[in-house]
Design an enzyme around this catalytic site. Structure first.
Site, PDB file in Angstrom:
ATOM      1  N   PHE A  25      23.069 -29.147 -29.282  1.00 25.39           N
ATOM      2  CA  PHE A  25      24.380 -29.580 -28.801  1.00 25.39           C
ATOM      3  C   PHE A  25      24.717 -28.854 -27.509  1.00 25.39           C
ATOM      4  O   PHE A  25      24.154 -27.793 -27.189  1.00 25.39           O
ATOM      5  CB  PHE A  25      25.470 -29.304 -29.855  1.00 25.39           C
ATOM      6  CG  PHE A  25      25.622 -27.846 -30.215  1.00 25.39           C
ATOM      7  CD1 PHE A  25      26.515 -27.035 -29.544  1.00 25.39           C
ATOM      8  CD2 PHE A  25      24.844 -27.284 -31.225  1.00 25.39           C
ATOM      9  CE1 PHE A  25      26.660 -25.694 -29.875  1.00 25.39           C
ATOM     10  CE2 PHE A  25      24.975 -25.952 -31.564  1.00 25.39           C
ATOM     11  CZ  PHE A  25      25.885 -25.152 -30.877  1.00 25.39           C
ATOM     12  N   CYS A  26      25.641 -29.441 -26.750  1.00 25.04           N
ATOM     13  CA  CYS A  26      26.149 -28.831 -25.521  1.00 25.04           C
ATOM     14  C   CYS A  26      27.578 -29.331 -25.319  1.00 25.04           C
ATOM     15  O   CYS A  26      28.134 -30.007 -26.187  1.00 25.04           O
ATOM     16  CB  CYS A  26      25.257 -29.162 -24.326  1.00 25.04           C
ATOM     17  SG  CYS A  26      25.051 -30.936 -24.039  1.00 25.04           S
ATOM     18  N   THR A  27      28.176 -29.030 -24.195  1.00 22.21           N
ATOM     19  CA  THR A  27      29.596 -29.328 -24.002  1.00 22.21           C
ATOM     20  C   THR A  27      29.893 -30.822 -24.065  1.00 22.21           C
ATOM     21  O   THR A  27      30.734 -31.266 -24.848  1.00 22.21           O
ATOM     22  CB  THR A  27      30.081 -28.758 -22.658  1.00 22.21           C
ATOM     23  OG1 THR A  27      29.771 -27.370 -22.597  1.00 22.21           O
ATOM     24  CG2 THR A  27      31.592 -28.945 -22.514  1.00 22.21           C
ATOM     25  N   ILE A  61      30.143 -31.330 -27.766  1.00 19.57           N
ATOM     26  CA  ILE A  61      31.192 -30.610 -28.479  1.00 19.57           C
ATOM     27  C   ILE A  61      32.551 -31.269 -28.264  1.00 19.57           C
ATOM     28  O   ILE A  61      33.381 -31.343 -29.177  1.00 19.57           O
ATOM     29  CB  ILE A  61      31.243 -29.140 -28.027  1.00 19.57           C
ATOM     30  CG1 ILE A  61      29.894 -28.464 -28.260  1.00 19.57           C
ATOM     31  CG2 ILE A  61      32.348 -28.376 -28.744  1.00 19.57           C
ATOM     32  CD1 ILE A  61      29.721 -27.175 -27.476  1.00 19.57           C
TER      33      ILE A  61
END
Length: 333
Positions: free
Chosen positions: A183-185, A212
């Site tokens: 996952f990332c922003t 996210i």
């Protein structure tokens, strides 16, 4: 003049990206910048042969016009696009840049427009990462993960995304790590990270669709496996569930996000340093502060006072915006 109700946030924030062939569209950089500036839109848009990446803010009607313009002028259809709001303009200026990559990994063999991992919708994320055989990986940089991350996630402790390749080589094994969820922003780094893992022989690679931000927007806080706040690259600094502004501020020396606990630390000096950089204060910062002290001893002002005043003003403005947001939420319920 905006037609927004008095209680509505004044600015609409759009975060977007798309991997596609933009090689024939890079010459439109100036036209895109002019379009945004004419509508008082601020933020950053990056163009590269591999696609587009941007976060911008403006009046709602201006942002809507920009999205229409992108759909009409660029291969933008189907882009990952997320909206949030801000009570104050979160960017200082408008920048449109042409770069080698829209997110820098320096792995030319990776082509996210052709092959990426399996997308997982926000509402299905908890079920996936709750499986015992899943390696959960945070692909963001160390200062971002330090502010908040998912329960049980591995932090590669990278200072830049380019270092992700070294982490994979040293710590992951496609024979052992059969399922990797990342996952990332907003999702863009995971597009490249998942494509990179697939190129290295990993077979079951998953990534959180919309990142996210989509998870915090979609998943009820009571069901959340997210811990902390999510760092964002604008003057809001961080957001929490519902994409409301968080409590973090920026250190004006090292630019790292600071929690309320950081600001209460003995090493925090408003506008000067924080617990993360107190032992590495640059000479220029120390000299500026020395000149401020000398000027104050003489009963005079010093231009360096502006940095301290700005930090205090930023904190007060952020607190006021959060209070206004809570008041709106209370009225809606």
């Amino acid at each position: 003049m905006s037609n927004l109700p008095v209680s509505s946030p004044a600015f609409k924030v759009a975060a977007f990206y798309k991997f596609a062939d933009f090689s024939g569209f890079l010459s439109r950089k100036a036209d895109l910048a002019q379009f945004c500036c004419a509508r008082a839109i601020r933020g950053t848009i990056i163009l590269a042969e591999e696609g587009i990446n941007g976060t911008v803010a403006g009046r709602p009607e201006a942002i809507d016009a920009l999205v229409d313009h992108l759909n009409e002028t660029f291969p933008f259809q189907g882009a990952e696009l997320k909206y949030s709001t801000a009570d104050a303009m979160p960017f200082l200026r408008m920048k449109v840049r042409v770069k080698q990559e829209i997110v820098t990994l320096r792995a030319p063999e990776v082509r996210p427009s052709e092959r990426v991992g399996t997308y997982v919708e926000a509402q299905d994320w908890n079920a996936l990462i709750g499986q015992d055989d899943v390696v959960l990986l945070d692909t963001r940089n160390d200062y971002e993960a330090g502010l908040g991350t998912f329960e049980g996630a591995i932090d590669p402790r990278t200072a830049s995304f380019v270092e992700f390749k070294d982490f994979v080589e040293k710590h992951l094994d496609p024979e052992r790590d059969r399922k990797v969820a990342m996952f990332c922003t907003g999702g863009i780094r995971c597009e490249k990270a998942s494509a990179y893992l697939l190129s290295k022989g990993f077979e079951e690679v998953f990534h959180l669709k919309g990142g996210i931000l989509k998870y915090l927007e979609t998943v009820p806080e009571a069901e959340s496996r997210w811990q902390g706040e999510c760092f964002v690259f604008d003057e809001r600094v961080s957001v929490v569930h519902g994409l409301r502004e968080g409590a973090a501020t920026l250190c004006r020396a090292c630019r790292r996000p600071l929690t309320p606990a950081d600001r209460a630390h003995a090493d925090y000096r408003e506008g000067i340093c924080c617990p993360h950089c107190a032992g590495e204060v640059r000479q220029g910062v120390a000299e500026r502060q020395r000149q401020i002290a000398l000027a104050r001893a003489r009963g005079a002002s010093h231009m360096g006072d502006a940095a301290v005043a700005q930090a205090r003003e930023d904190l007060e403005r952020k607190q006021a915006r959060r209070e206004a947001s809570r008041n709106r939420a209370g009225k809606q319920t």
